[in-house]
Write an enzyme that holds these catalytic residues in place. Structure first.
Site, short mmCIF file in Angstrom:
data_model
loop_
_atom_site.label_atom_id
_atom_site.label_comp_id
_atom_site.label_asym_id
_atom_site.label_seq_id
_atom_site.Cartn_x
_atom_site.Cartn_y
_atom_site.Cartn_z
N ASN A 9 0.85 -1.19 0.00
CA ASN A 9 0.00 0.00 0.00
C ASN A 9 0.89 1.25 0.00
O ASN A 9 1.43 1.62 1.03
CB ASN A 9 -0.90 -0.04 1.25
CG ASN A 9 -1.81 1.16 1.35
OD1 ASN A 9 -1.90 1.96 0.41
ND2 ASN A 9 -2.49 1.30 2.48
N TRP A 10 1.03 1.84 -1.19
CA TRP A 10 1.91 3.01 -1.32
C TRP A 10 1.25 4.28 -0.78
O TRP A 10 1.87 5.34 -0.76
CB TRP A 10 2.30 3.22 -2.77
CG TRP A 10 3.26 2.20 -3.31
CD1 TRP A 10 3.85 1.16 -2.64
CD2 TRP A 10 3.77 2.13 -4.66
NE1 TRP A 10 4.67 0.45 -3.48
CE2 TRP A 10 4.65 1.03 -4.72
CE3 TRP A 10 3.56 2.90 -5.81
CZ2 TRP A 10 5.32 0.69 -5.90
CZ3 TRP A 10 4.23 2.54 -6.99
CH2 TRP A 10 5.11 1.46 -7.02
N LYS A 11 -0.03 4.20 -0.42
CA LYS A 11 -0.77 5.37 0.07
C LYS A 11 -0.59 6.54 -0.91
O LYS A 11 -0.54 6.33 -2.12
CB LYS A 11 -0.33 5.71 1.49
CG LYS A 11 -0.44 4.47 2.40
CD LYS A 11 -0.32 4.76 3.86
CE LYS A 11 -0.51 3.44 4.63
NZ LYS A 11 -0.49 3.61 6.06
N HIS A 98 -10.01 1.59 4.30
CA HIS A 98 -8.77 1.74 5.09
C HIS A 98 -9.02 2.74 6.22
O HIS A 98 -9.77 3.71 6.06
CB HIS A 98 -7.63 2.22 4.18
CG HIS A 98 -6.30 2.16 4.84
ND1 HIS A 98 -5.89 3.12 5.73
CD2 HIS A 98 -5.31 1.24 4.78
CE1 HIS A 98 -4.68 2.79 6.18
NE2 HIS A 98 -4.30 1.66 5.62
N GLU A 147 -6.55 -4.02 10.76
CA GLU A 147 -5.48 -3.04 10.93
C GLU A 147 -5.79 -2.14 12.12
O GLU A 147 -6.51 -1.14 11.97
CB GLU A 147 -5.36 -2.17 9.68
CG GLU A 147 -4.92 -2.90 8.45
CD GLU A 147 -4.20 -1.95 7.49
OE1 GLU A 147 -3.06 -2.23 7.15
OE2 GLU A 147 -4.78 -0.93 7.12
N GLY A 153 1.68 2.62 10.77
CA GLY A 153 2.73 3.63 10.61
C GLY A 153 3.43 4.02 11.90
O GLY A 153 4.12 5.04 11.92
N SER A 184 2.56 -1.81 10.63
CA SER A 184 3.99 -1.88 10.99
C SER A 184 4.61 -3.25 10.73
O SER A 184 5.50 -3.68 11.47
CB SER A 184 4.19 -1.45 12.45
OG SER A 184 3.82 -0.10 12.62
P1 PGA Z 1 2.23 0.53 7.76
O1 PGA Z 1 0.84 0.76 7.03
O2 PGA Z 1 2.78 -0.79 7.29
O3 PGA Z 1 3.08 1.70 7.34
O4 PGA Z 1 1.97 0.49 9.22
C1 PGA Z 1 -0.06 -0.31 6.83
C2 PGA Z 1 -1.33 0.20 6.21
O5 PGA Z 1 -1.82 1.25 6.61
O6 PGA Z 1 -1.88 -0.42 5.28
#
Ligand code: PGA
Length: 220
Positions: A9-11, A98, A147, A153, A184
């Site tokens: 997931n590159w957001k 999400h 999640e 993050g 994470s």
């Molecule tokens: P992260 O994000 O691995 O940076 O914690 C995961 C996500 O939000 O899909």
């Protein structure tokens, strides 16, 4: 062997210039990774969907494309929206609900149910995110990503024991869904989570942004 799904997931990161840096690096290390137990999906921002689709073909990678979202509205006069009808030209999957969309854009259960329905109409497989086991899972969903917001993050993932507990509760009422974990996950900790018997994959944010860190995560 049951494959684990790993979603990068590159957001809202990256631009067109990175495509021809990221994917050649992945290609040059393809033979060092065992692919028979993995299904990798790349989830770029909408503006890069076409380029990622093209790069996967160009570099002959065993990857699929996943959108990060679809509009809750169908194709039409909705300025700025990207409909499932359009997304389907590029992506076989889409993340839906999400935490960052629920929290920053007020996405409710009913909005998310509309999005799942539009995905179904267009034969896009939704990856439905929930923050905890109490959240409603929209009808017809096959893939659920748990999640916890405290893990996203932060460098502070949930424990395998707690993930397993949450998964068991979800399965009590939704016994046919496949469960992913996100928050994470990185190359150092992924092997702890792979042991969870009911886990079918991962949603990976930060650790998927650089080819090097994503490759080392894929080498578990
Ligand atoms: P992260 O994000 O691995 O940076 O914690 C995961 C996500 O939000 O899909």
């Amino acid at each position: 062997m049951d494959k684990k799904i790993i979603i990068a997931n590159w957001k809202s990161h990256k631009g067109p210039q990175v495509i021809d840096e990221y994917f050649p690096k992945i290609q040059s290390s393809l033979s060092s990774i065992s692919w028979e137990n993995k299904e990798v999906l790349i989830a770029p921002p909408h503006a890069l969907l076409g380029q990622v689709q093209y790069a996967i073909q160009k570099y002959n990678l065993p990857f699929k494309v996943c959108a990060q979202d679809v509009s809750r509205l169908p194709e039409g006069a909705f300025t700025g929206e990207v409909s499932a009808h359009l997304v389907k030209n590029f992506a076989e999957y889409s993340i839906i609900g999400h935490s960052e969309r629920r929290d920053n854009f007020g996405e409710s259960d009913s909005i998310l149910a509309d999005k799942v329905r539009l995905c179904r109409d267009e034969e896009i497989e939704p990856i439905y995110c929930i923050q905890d086991e109490t959240q409603v899972i929209a009808d017809s969903v096959k893939y659920v990503a748990y999640e916890p917001p405290t893990a996203i993050g932060t460098g502070n993932p949930d424990t395998p024991e707690h993930i397993q507990e949450v998964f068991s509760k979800i399965l009590e009422t939704n016994n046919s869904v496949k469960l992913l974990y996100g928050g994470s996950v990185n190359a150092e900790n992924i092997s702890r989570f792979v042991q969870i018997p009911t886990l079918s994959g991962f949603l990976v944010g930060g650790a998927s942004l650089e080819a090097e860190s994503f490759l080392s995560l894929l080498s578990w």
